[in-house]
Scaffold this active site. Structure first.
Site: not given
Length: 370
Positions: A42, A140, A262, A310
């Site tokens: 997964k 769950r 930044y 980013m």
């Protein structure tokens, strides 16, 4: 025009398929020939690239490749049509026609979804394989009432191949209570005439730590990728499969007192060399590591010079000898001088290794080596 023959970024994730195959052989030797392996792929195989690693799993004799969602199952089948795919998570009843049509083996957590899959399978004139999911304490997904499972067993069009649960890993006593509850569920089914080919409750941790929990199938995830997650002192020869690397894209000289990135949260305390690196938090690197994290250039630890963007970030590379554009950079390595390890990154983020590698986005190209 396609450019598939060229590497289009300097920021890459290298996956050692030889190490992956070694780990699978190690797991097979650990559990023995009579225990089936459901390998968990997964989250894009924990960031390693499910489509590319699936053949290695199949070459090494796993019984199932386990994904979390129907979308993951469809993506994997498109890349590896013959793969035996198991969906661990709940698929909504309205989508069970796709499960039946594609031939996936589905975790069934309740009667209503079982009815939907039964109807879909009967409409196609086939039988859908399912494993019944029991909630033994994780709270769950799964059934708590054995009577519900017996109702599911009466439905046409379903082949109940197995049953499973998941440990909460809240301590040895809690795990034992869950395991015994699971055995009671499955023994009750067997006594009622519902044969189970597979029973499974052991994840990577339990696969190593508690041999009794292996039953006749295990579900290793992080263990396959060489990540140490077990609690015991057991020596298991698995090797980390993944490395995250990039190259210096620019070098700048700054004077003492100059800020970088930044908000200028970082300022040079001395005349410094700043290396710009072409990766950022949209590649899956935790932004919060800008204060404590580092990369390694020519064996030198280089702390971040300010906030991580980013797509790019800067590091203080003043102490790197002969720093130059194009120098290789280790983002995640093996530790012990070979870059920051996944465990160290997890510790700094106050999380665990699966969280770190699951963050890795598809954007960095995967380079597969043996």
């Amino acid at each position: 025009m396609e450019y598939t023959d060229r590497l289009l970024r300097d920021t890459v994730i290298t996956v050692d398929l030889g190490a992956l195959a070694h780990n699978l052989r190690t797991i097979r030797a650990l559990v023995g020939p009579d225990v089936a392996i459901m390998a968990v792929v997964k989250a894009n195989a924990y960031g390693h690239g499910a489509a590319a690693v699936a053949p290695v799993f199949l070459e090494n004799g796993v019984t199932y490749l386990a994904v979390a969602t129907l979308t993951e199952a469809l993506d994997l089948k498109a890349a590896c049509p013959e793969a035996p795919i198991f969906i661990l998570g709940q698929t909504p009843a309205r989508l069970m026609d796709i499960v039946a049509s594609e031939g996936f083996t589905q975790a069934v957590t309740g009667l209503e979804e079982a009815k939907a899959l039964s109807e879909a399978a009967c409409a196609l004139g086939r039988r859908a394989k399912v494993h019944l999911k029991f909630d033994t304490g994780l709270v769950r997904l799964g059934m708590r009432d054995p009577a519900e499972a017996l109702e599911i067993a009466k439905l046409p069009g379903l082949e109940i191949e197995g049953a499973f649960s998941h440990l909460a890993l809240a301590g040895a006593e809690s795990d034992r209570a869950q395991f015994e509850k699971f055995l009671a569920f499955t023994d009750g089914l067997t006594a009622a005439g519902v044969p189970l080919r597979y029973r499974h409750i052991a994840d990577s941790v339990a696969t190593v730590d508690v041999p009794a929990y292996r039953l006749n199938m295990v579900r290793p995830g992080s263990l396959c990728y060489g990540l140490h997650s077990w609690d015991s002192d057991a020596e298991v020869d698995v090797r980390q499969v993944l490395r995250f690397e990039t190259k210096v894209s620019a070098v700048h000289t700054v004077e003492a007192g100059e800020g970088a990135s930044y908000e200028h949260r970082w300022r040079a305390k001395r005349p410094s060399l700043i290396a710009t690196l072409p990766f950022g938090y949209c590649d899956g690197y935790p932004r919060r590591l800008y204060e404590q994290g580092y990369v390694t250039i020519k064996g030198v630890r280089c702390p971040f010079a300010g906030l991580i963007g980013m797509d790019q970030c800067m590091v203080d590379a003043t102490d790197v000898p002969d720093l130059a554009q194009g120098d290789p950079v280790v983002i995640y390595g093996l530790g012990d001088g070979d870059g920051m390890s996944l465990q160290e990154a997890a510790d700094l983020c106050k999380t665990f290794k699966n969280d770190i590698i699951a963050r890795l986005m598809a954007r960095p190209p995967r380079v597969y080596v043996r």
